[in-house]
Design a protein around this motif. Structure first.
Motif, PDB file in Angstrom:
ATOM      1  N   TYR A   1       0.468  -1.108  -0.428  1.00  0.00           N
ATOM      2  CA  TYR A   1      -0.297  -0.052  -0.245  1.00  0.00           C
ATOM      3  C   TYR A   1       0.950   0.956   0.214  1.00  0.00           C
ATOM      4  N   LEU A   2      -0.052   1.813  -0.493  1.00  0.00           N
ATOM      5  CA  LEU A   2       0.870   3.427  -0.578  1.00  0.00           C
ATOM      6  C   LEU A   2       1.324   4.485   0.864  1.00  0.00           C
ATOM      7  N   TYR A   3       2.567   5.048   0.978  1.00  0.00           N
ATOM      8  CA  TYR A   3       2.809   5.291   2.682  1.00  0.00           C
ATOM      9  C   TYR A   3       3.641   6.641   1.786  1.00  0.00           C
ATOM     10  N   VAL A   4       3.559   7.266   2.692  1.00  0.00           N
ATOM     11  CA  VAL A   4       3.762   8.797   2.829  1.00  0.00           C
ATOM     12  C   VAL A   4       4.158   8.818   4.351  1.00  0.00           C
ATOM     13  N   SER A   5       5.846  10.219   4.092  1.00  0.00           N
ATOM     14  CA  SER A   5       6.837  10.163   5.140  1.00  0.00           C
ATOM     15  C   SER A   5       5.570  11.871   5.461  1.00  0.00           C
ATOM     16  N   ASP A   6       5.537  11.857   6.633  1.00  0.00           N
ATOM     17  CA  ASP A   6       5.593  13.296   7.605  1.00  0.00           C
ATOM     18  C   ASP A   6       6.194  13.692   8.738  1.00  0.00           C
ATOM     19  N   SER A   7       7.818  13.205   8.059  1.00  0.00           N
ATOM     20  CA  SER A   7       8.383  13.122   8.294  1.00  0.00           C
ATOM     21  C   SER A   7       8.900  15.162  10.022  1.00  0.00           C
ATOM     22  N   ASP A   8       7.996  15.956   9.635  1.00  0.00           N
ATOM     23  CA  ASP A   8       8.611  17.156   9.891  1.00  0.00           C
ATOM     24  C   ASP A   8       6.892  17.457  10.453  1.00  0.00           C
ATOM     25  N   LEU A   9       6.042  16.498  10.735  1.00  0.00           N
ATOM     26  CA  LEU A   9       5.557  16.157  11.534  1.00  0.00           C
ATOM     27  C   LEU A   9       3.650  16.707  11.036  1.00  0.00           C
ATOM     28  N   ASP A  10       3.751  17.993   9.857  1.00  0.00           N
ATOM     29  CA  ASP A  10       2.726  19.219   9.589  1.00  0.00           C
ATOM     30  C   ASP A  10       1.336  18.115   9.464  1.00  0.00           C
ATOM     31  N   ILE A  11       1.067  16.653   8.947  1.00  0.00           N
ATOM     32  CA  ILE A  11       0.138  15.794   9.124  1.00  0.00           C
ATOM     33  C   ILE A  11      -0.434  16.058  10.303  1.00  0.00           C
ATOM     34  N   ALA A  12       0.356  14.575  11.238  1.00  0.00           N
ATOM     35  CA  ALA A  12      -0.010  14.969  12.592  1.00  0.00           C
ATOM     36  C   ALA A  12      -0.803  15.874  13.250  1.00  0.00           C
ATOM     37  N   ARG A  13       0.036  17.019  13.245  1.00  0.00           N
ATOM     38  CA  ARG A  13      -0.091  18.814  13.925  1.00  0.00           C
ATOM     39  C   ARG A  13      -1.329  19.427  13.261  1.00  0.00           C
ATOM     40  N   ARG A  14      -1.642  18.894  12.158  1.00  0.00           N
ATOM     41  CA  ARG A  14      -3.467  19.363  11.939  1.00  0.00           C
ATOM     42  C   ARG A  14      -3.911  18.153  11.657  1.00  0.00           C
ATOM     43  N   TYR A  15      -4.442  17.367  12.263  1.00  0.00           N
ATOM     44  CA  TYR A  15      -5.310  16.607  11.944  1.00  0.00           C
ATOM     45  C   TYR A  15      -5.329  15.837  13.942  1.00  0.00           C
ATOM     46  N   GLY A  16      -4.559  16.482  14.250  1.00  0.00           N
ATOM     47  CA  GLY A  16      -4.282  16.019  16.116  1.00  0.00           C
ATOM     48  C   GLY A  16      -4.201  14.927  16.485  1.00  0.00           C
ATOM     49  N   LEU A  17      -3.155  14.304  16.030  1.00  0.00           N
ATOM     50  CA  LEU A  17      -2.086  13.506  15.498  1.00  0.00           C
ATOM     51  C   LEU A  17      -0.723  12.714  16.574  1.00  0.00           C
ATOM     52  N   LEU A  18      -0.658  13.921  17.236  1.00  0.00           N
ATOM     53  CA  LEU A  18       0.782  13.765  18.205  1.00  0.00           C
ATOM     54  C   LEU A  18       0.118  13.042  19.690  1.00  0.00           C
ATOM     55  N   ARG A  19       0.449  12.243  20.460  1.00  0.00           N
ATOM     56  CA  ARG A  19       0.285  12.095  21.304  1.00  0.00           C
ATOM     57  C   ARG A  19       1.175  13.005  22.994  1.00  0.00           C
ATOM     58  N   GLU A  20       0.398  13.768  23.533  1.00  0.00           N
ATOM     59  CA  GLU A  20       0.906  14.984  24.546  1.00  0.00           C
ATOM     60  C   GLU A  20       2.787  13.940  25.498  1.00  0.00           C
ATOM     61  N   GLN A  21       2.216  12.779  25.401  1.00  0.00           N
ATOM     62  CA  GLN A  21       3.565  12.505  26.433  1.00  0.00           C
ATOM     63  C   GLN A  21       3.910  11.051  25.249  1.00  0.00           C
TER      64      GLN A  21
END
Length: 131
Positions: free
Chosen positions: A44-64
Motif C-alpha cells: 500500500y501507499l506510504y506517506v512520510s510525515d517527517s516534519d509532523l505537519d499532517i500530525a499537527r493539522r489533524y491532532g495525531l500527536l500524543r502529549e507524552q
C-alpha cells in the motif's frame, strides 16, 4: 497492524477502497521496516510525515511519548468518494484489538481475513505491539 493489513490489502482494494499509511518515518525507514519483517515492501501507499505537519493539522500527536517510543498516534480514517472524512478513530487500536480491526472492514463493506499479529512476518521476534 502492518501484517494483517498486508494480508488483507486485496480485500480493501476489492471493496473499492485504498490504504495509505502515514508515519513520521522516512520512506527509507519504512522500506527497511517492511524488508526486515516481511522480506518485501508493503503493497500500500506510504506517506512520510517527517516534519509532523499532517500530525499537527489533524491532532495525531500524543502529549507524552509512548513507552515504546514516539508521539504519533495510530489512526484510522475513511474518506468517501467526495473526499469527505466519513469516519476517524484516534487512536486506532486495530493493531492490538481484533474488534477494531474488523470494524474497518465492516465500514468498507468487506470481510477481513484472519487477524494475526505475526501474519506474514519473516521474523516475528522483531515485532511486538505496545498496549
Amino acid at each position: 497492524m502492518a501484517a494483517s493489513l498486508k494480508q488483507d490489502y486485496s480485500k480493501i482494494l476489492g471493496a473499492k477502497a485504498e490504504l495509505v499509511m502515514i508515519s513520521p518515518d522516512s520512506l527509507e525507514q519504512h522500506r527497511n521496516y517492511a524488508l526486515a519483517l516481511f522480506g518485501e515492501e508493503l503493497p500500500y501507499l506510504y506517506v512520510s510525515d517527517s516534519d509532523l505537519d499532517i500530525a499537527r493539522r489533524y491532532g495525531l500527536l500524543r502529549e507524552q511519548e509512548h513507552p515504546h517510543g514516539g508521539f504519533y498516534y495510530h489512526t484510522l480514517w475513511i474518506i468517501d468518494d467526495a473526499g469527505v472524512i466519513a469516519y476517524k478513530s484516534v487512536p486506532w487500536k486495530g493493531n492490538i484489538q481484533v474488534e477494531e480491526y474488523k470494524k474497518l472492514f465492516d465500514l468498507i463493506g468487506s470481510e477481513p481475513g484472519e487477524w494475526r499479529e505475526t501474519c506474514g512476518l519473516k521474523n516475528s521476534g522483531l515485532y511486538s505491539h505496545p498496549e
